[in-house]
Write a protein that holds these residues in place. Structure first.
Motif, mmCIF file in Angstrom:
data_model
loop_
_atom_site.group_PDB
_atom_site.id
_atom_site.type_symbol
_atom_site.label_atom_id
_atom_site.label_comp_id
_atom_site.label_asym_id
_atom_site.label_seq_id
_atom_site.Cartn_x
_atom_site.Cartn_y
_atom_site.Cartn_z
ATOM 1 N N THR A 86 -5.202 0.786 5.560
ATOM 2 C CA THR A 86 -4.538 0.593 6.387
ATOM 3 C C THR A 86 -4.640 -0.789 6.616
ATOM 4 O O THR A 86 -4.540 -2.108 6.670
ATOM 5 C CB THR A 86 -4.158 1.957 7.493
ATOM 6 O OG1 THR A 86 -4.062 2.409 7.044
ATOM 7 C CG2 THR A 86 -3.776 0.315 8.468
ATOM 8 N N ARG A 87 -5.987 -1.931 6.848
ATOM 9 C CA ARG A 87 -6.375 -2.706 7.040
ATOM 10 C C ARG A 87 -6.313 -3.714 5.738
ATOM 11 O O ARG A 87 -5.405 -5.143 6.244
ATOM 12 C CB ARG A 87 -7.737 -2.784 7.611
ATOM 13 C CG ARG A 87 -7.997 -2.755 9.057
ATOM 14 C CD ARG A 87 -10.161 -2.841 8.723
ATOM 15 N NE ARG A 87 -10.456 -2.024 8.494
ATOM 16 C CZ ARG A 87 -11.143 -1.032 8.333
ATOM 17 N NH1 ARG A 87 -10.770 -0.416 9.302
ATOM 18 N NH2 ARG A 87 -11.897 -0.737 7.866
ATOM 19 N N ALA A 88 -6.289 -3.042 4.545
ATOM 20 C CA ALA A 88 -6.075 -3.656 3.437
ATOM 21 C C ALA A 88 -4.566 -3.416 3.491
ATOM 22 O O ALA A 88 -4.286 -5.477 3.082
ATOM 23 C CB ALA A 88 -6.244 -2.939 2.528
ATOM 24 N N ARG A 89 -3.162 -3.082 4.308
ATOM 25 C CA ARG A 89 -2.556 -2.969 3.564
ATOM 26 C C ARG A 89 -1.563 -4.088 4.956
ATOM 27 O O ARG A 89 -1.199 -5.012 4.866
ATOM 28 C CB ARG A 89 -1.425 -1.691 3.899
ATOM 29 C CG ARG A 89 -1.015 -0.862 2.571
ATOM 30 C CD ARG A 89 0.093 0.195 3.488
ATOM 31 N NE ARG A 89 -0.347 0.615 4.634
ATOM 32 C CZ ARG A 89 -1.282 1.557 4.235
ATOM 33 N NH1 ARG A 89 -1.740 2.445 3.156
ATOM 34 N NH2 ARG A 89 -1.638 2.546 5.474
ATOM 35 N N ASP A 90 -2.131 -4.802 5.975
ATOM 36 C CA ASP A 90 -1.559 -5.390 7.153
ATOM 37 C C ASP A 90 -2.660 -6.495 7.221
ATOM 38 O O ASP A 90 -1.981 -7.709 6.675
ATOM 39 C CB ASP A 90 -2.858 -4.548 7.916
ATOM 40 C CG ASP A 90 -2.472 -3.598 9.377
ATOM 41 O OD1 ASP A 90 -1.215 -2.865 8.698
ATOM 42 O OD2 ASP A 90 -3.077 -3.132 9.992
ATOM 43 N N ALA A 91 -3.635 -6.537 6.475
ATOM 44 C CA ALA A 91 -4.323 -7.926 5.408
ATOM 45 C C ALA A 91 -2.973 -8.902 4.781
ATOM 46 O O ALA A 91 -2.100 -10.096 4.515
ATOM 47 C CB ALA A 91 -5.376 -8.574 4.866
ATOM 48 N N ALA A 92 -2.594 -7.519 3.500
ATOM 49 C CA ALA A 92 -1.350 -8.273 2.566
ATOM 50 C C ALA A 92 -0.046 -8.948 3.230
ATOM 51 O O ALA A 92 0.317 -9.722 2.699
ATOM 52 C CB ALA A 92 -0.896 -7.119 1.219
ATOM 53 N N SER A 93 -0.126 -8.152 4.503
ATOM 54 C CA SER A 93 1.405 -7.974 4.926
ATOM 55 C C SER A 93 1.702 -9.079 6.441
ATOM 56 O O SER A 93 2.351 -10.401 6.080
ATOM 57 C CB SER A 93 1.149 -6.600 6.518
ATOM 58 O OG SER A 93 2.373 -7.398 6.551
ATOM 59 N N ALA A 94 0.282 -9.797 6.469
ATOM 60 C CA ALA A 94 0.464 -10.886 6.930
ATOM 61 C C ALA A 94 0.005 -12.354 6.426
ATOM 62 O O ALA A 94 0.888 -13.034 6.539
ATOM 63 C CB ALA A 94 -0.971 -10.575 7.542
ATOM 64 N N ALA A 95 -0.578 -12.199 4.930
ATOM 65 C CA ALA A 95 -0.286 -12.996 3.794
ATOM 66 C C ALA A 95 1.008 -13.532 3.306
ATOM 67 O O ALA A 95 0.883 -14.721 3.376
ATOM 68 C CB ALA A 95 -1.630 -12.555 3.057
ATOM 69 N N ARG A 96 1.258 -11.975 3.597
ATOM 70 C CA ARG A 96 2.960 -13.025 2.678
ATOM 71 C C ARG A 96 3.464 -12.984 4.130
ATOM 72 O O ARG A 96 4.926 -14.136 3.497
ATOM 73 C CB ARG A 96 3.881 -11.554 2.389
ATOM 74 C CG ARG A 96 3.111 -10.873 1.616
ATOM 75 C CD ARG A 96 3.782 -9.474 0.806
ATOM 76 N NE ARG A 96 4.299 -8.601 1.368
ATOM 77 C CZ ARG A 96 3.568 -7.647 1.812
ATOM 78 N NH1 ARG A 96 2.321 -7.469 0.934
ATOM 79 N NH2 ARG A 96 3.356 -6.274 2.693
ATOM 80 N N ALA A 97 3.407 -12.693 5.526
ATOM 81 C CA ALA A 97 4.234 -13.131 6.520
ATOM 82 C C ALA A 97 4.076 -14.747 6.519
ATOM 83 O O ALA A 97 4.499 -15.528 6.556
ATOM 84 C CB ALA A 97 3.559 -12.609 7.602
#
Length: 101
Positions: A86-97
């Protein structure tokens, strides 16, 4: 738990809060008491209780009580594979944003 932590951060208190929700010290004592019986809040298995109760400490890690059993429990919760994914997905999502901004 979360309202007590947020009220502490905001520096707010009121007698009604203390009479209904208690206080952070009482919360810490109850949490530690539960963790003395097992590695998870309800005993030997991770449960929804752990998921819900640990979440404020993920958002506000500076508010993790200075109690070994609680700190170990937070660490165990954070080390679970699902939490790491979940933390990895959140970090990837934040990076894309951030790239789109």
């Amino acid at each position: 738990m979360e309202p007590l932590l947020l009220l502490r951060v905001a520096g707010l208190s009121h007698p009604v809060i203390g009479e209904t929700l208690r206080d952070v010290d009482t919360m810490t004592a109850r949490l530690a008491e539960a963790l003395e019986r097992g590695p998870w809040l309800l005993g030997e298995r991770f449960s929804a209780a752990d998921l819900l109760c640990v979440s404020p400490f993920g958002w506000l890690p500076d508010l993790i009580p200075d109690h070994p059993a609680i700190r170990d429990w937070v660490r165990r919760c954070e080390e679970r594979p699902a939490a790491q994914r979940t933390r990895a997905r959140d970090a990837a999502s934040a990076a894309r944003a951030a790239e789109m901004a």
